[in-house]
Design a protein around this motif. Sequence first.
Motif, PDB file in Angstrom:
ATOM      1  N   UNK A 205      10.193  -4.031  -8.392  1.00 47.39           N
ATOM      2  CA  UNK A 205      10.690  -5.394  -8.342  1.00 47.39           C
ATOM      3  C   UNK A 205       9.846  -6.357  -9.163  1.00 47.39           C
ATOM      4  N   UNK A 206      10.218  -7.628  -9.115  1.00 44.19           N
ATOM      5  CA  UNK A 206       9.555  -8.628  -9.944  1.00 44.19           C
ATOM      6  C   UNK A 206       8.470  -9.391  -9.204  1.00 44.19           C
ATOM      7  N   UNK A 207       8.320  -9.198  -7.903  1.00 42.31           N
ATOM      8  CA  UNK A 207       7.366  -9.977  -7.123  1.00 42.31           C
ATOM      9  C   UNK A 207       5.992  -9.371  -6.992  1.00 42.31           C
TER      10      UNK A 207
ATOM     11  N   UNK B 163      -2.662   0.568  -4.557  1.00 44.69           N
ATOM     12  CA  UNK B 163      -2.599  -0.807  -4.056  1.00 44.69           C
ATOM     13  C   UNK B 163      -1.841  -1.645  -5.082  1.00 44.69           C
ATOM     14  N   UNK B 164      -0.763  -2.298  -4.616  1.00 39.71           N
ATOM     15  CA  UNK B 164       0.095  -3.093  -5.493  1.00 39.71           C
ATOM     16  C   UNK B 164       0.078  -4.529  -4.980  1.00 39.71           C
TER      17      UNK B 164
ATOM     18  N   UNK C 172      -2.610  -5.969 -11.688  1.00 42.66           N
ATOM     19  CA  UNK C 172      -3.620  -5.795 -10.649  1.00 42.66           C
ATOM     20  C   UNK C 172      -3.490  -4.511  -9.848  1.00 42.66           C
ATOM     21  N   UNK C 173      -2.607  -3.605 -10.232  1.00 36.66           N
ATOM     22  CA  UNK C 173      -2.419  -2.355  -9.491  1.00 36.66           C
ATOM     23  C   UNK C 173      -3.669  -1.487  -9.629  1.00 36.66           C
TER      24      UNK C 173
ATOM     25  N   UNK D  78       0.857  -1.177   0.000  1.00 41.04           N
ATOM     26  CA  UNK D  78       0.000   0.000   0.000  1.00 41.04           C
ATOM     27  C   UNK D  78       0.897   1.233   0.000  1.00 41.04           C
ATOM     28  N   UNK D  79       0.693   2.094  -0.984  1.00 41.82           N
ATOM     29  CA  UNK D  79       1.448   3.340  -1.097  1.00 41.82           C
ATOM     30  C   UNK D  79       0.451   4.492  -0.938  1.00 41.82           C
TER      31      UNK D  79
END
Length: 143
Positions: free
Chosen positions: A95-97, A115-116, A102-103, A40-41
Amino acid sequence: MAMSFDPFSELDRLASGLLQARTGPRVMPVDLYRDQDRYVLNADLPGVDPGSVDIDVDGQLLTIRAQRTVASAEGAKWLAQERPAGSYLRQFSIGEGVDTAGISASYDNGVLSVIIPVSEKAKPRKIQVQSQTATEGQTALTS
């Protein structure tokens, strides 16, 4: 009536005027944390028109752009104008994870929330451990 002169307040006024006149992107303070299977940003963007917010992902780079315009008042004589106008820009290496497809994002009361989600392959999972001796014993019993 005696008047006093405070050189430090005058210096502070001049310095803040110089900082307000700077060009380039403005500061966008953020909080970033992981909450279970998502990041969460939250970014502070007070007074920004939600239509000016632009979020894009290019590979592993998340970019947030926004614009805050100056309120214009015809014939007004400004006494104080401390709220900065201009562009805001922040970039994050994600990053790759994460699941970039879906962001999602929302804007409420001057706070942009992005939301990531964590990708399925990056989520923790249990690996079942099989015992070689247990497998051999089962084979002997079934034969």
